[in-house]
Design a protein around this motif. Sequence first.
Motif, PDB file in Angstrom:
ATOM      1  N   SER A  12       0.810  -1.223   0.000  1.00 13.17           N
ATOM      2  CA  SER A  12       0.000   0.000   0.000  1.00 13.17           C
ATOM      3  C   SER A  12       0.837   1.263   0.000  1.00 13.17           C
ATOM      4  O   SER A  12       0.298   2.360  -0.114  1.00 13.17           O
TER       5      SER A  12
ATOM      6  N   ARG B 264      -4.897   0.859  -3.869  1.00 10.50           N
ATOM      7  CA  ARG B 264      -6.252   0.733  -4.405  1.00 10.50           C
ATOM      8  C   ARG B 264      -7.002  -0.479  -3.856  1.00 10.50           C
ATOM      9  O   ARG B 264      -8.187  -0.386  -3.505  1.00 10.50           O
ATOM     10  N   TYR B 265      -6.338  -1.651  -3.800  1.00 11.03           N
ATOM     11  CA  TYR B 265      -7.032  -2.883  -3.411  1.00 11.03           C
ATOM     12  C   TYR B 265      -6.787  -3.256  -1.950  1.00 11.03           C
ATOM     13  O   TYR B 265      -7.013  -4.403  -1.559  1.00 11.03           O
TER      14      TYR B 265
ATOM     15  N   GLU C 237      -2.794   9.328  -6.070  1.00 12.44           N
ATOM     16  CA  GLU C 237      -3.269   7.960  -5.910  1.00 12.44           C
ATOM     17  C   GLU C 237      -2.144   7.042  -5.458  1.00 12.44           C
ATOM     18  O   GLU C 237      -2.343   6.148  -4.621  1.00 12.44           O
TER      19      GLU C 237
END
Length: 333
Positions: A192, A197-198, A279
């Motif tokens: 991360s 994102r996941y 992001e």
Amino acid sequence: MSRLASIKLSTLDLAPIRDDGDAAQALHNSLALARHAESLGFERFWVAEHHNMDGIASSATSVLLGYLAAGTSRIRLGAGGVMLPNHAPLVIAEQFGTLATLYPGRIELGLGRAPGADQYTAHALRRSRDGSADDFPNDVEELQAYLGPRQEGQRVIAMPGAGTNVPIWLLGSSLFSARLAGIKGLPYAFASHFAPRYLHEAIRIYRNHFRPSEVLDKPYVMLGVPLLAADSDEQAQHLATSAYQRILALIRGQSLVQRKPVASMDGLWLPHERQAVGEFLGLAAIGGPQTVRQRLEQLLEQTEADELIFTCDLYDFADRLHAFDILAELQRG
């Protein structure tokens, strides 16, 4: 008691090379950072395998770990990780078996499924080896066998390596390794620090699929977190521009050497690039002590992670050391 006070803290280093420095300086800094992390009581210090990147000096991961182990005394050292498609499992077993033999109880091995390189670099690494991410489950099993007890009739052994039982972690930035780590009962580290994102889905899949094993009786989750801490929010935001520039260079396929902080990123990135960098750093702890504390407590509340492992991409090495000082002080309360 805060959640931060009750978990383990660790460091992930890429031995970053500055625009005015070289690989030797980066590697010496890596040892100095490992010693600093050890003095702060951190649990582990990992280095990551990357190739064909002019701003990262940790490509020969096992060699660097030997240097770090010789210069420290207690902290656990490992790969975060070795990209297994790039290597024959026997070679990795021999390398880490050697390290574990020389530094018993201190060496561990994080394994990644992605090659971590472009097609040209992958070819240069493998030559005629048909390494593939699809082989990852079988490669992990083969590697575990080499590091486990020698079996009667076993035709290929790792020496050193056999019987060392080097602890293995599975690393991932998507969902495949989360499921595999759960099924095999191995600790799981989610990337991360660059691909958040996941995150929540990966943790859920890992915990749902977890089966107790000889090495672990319940799930163990470690999360990567970019740490960009300073004495104030304003100073941290300024220092963070070095990290922004580096990620922007990665997106553009440019040189990854560390660059000095700038007064403003305006004019250096386009709107879509700014969004992409944001992001990438979606889980970053950027700010002064209280801002960082709030960020990490929120993350721990949302994920119930067992451990956090921090990257720190600040330009001046003194600022990197100080960021970890701040982190350690936050944990002490």
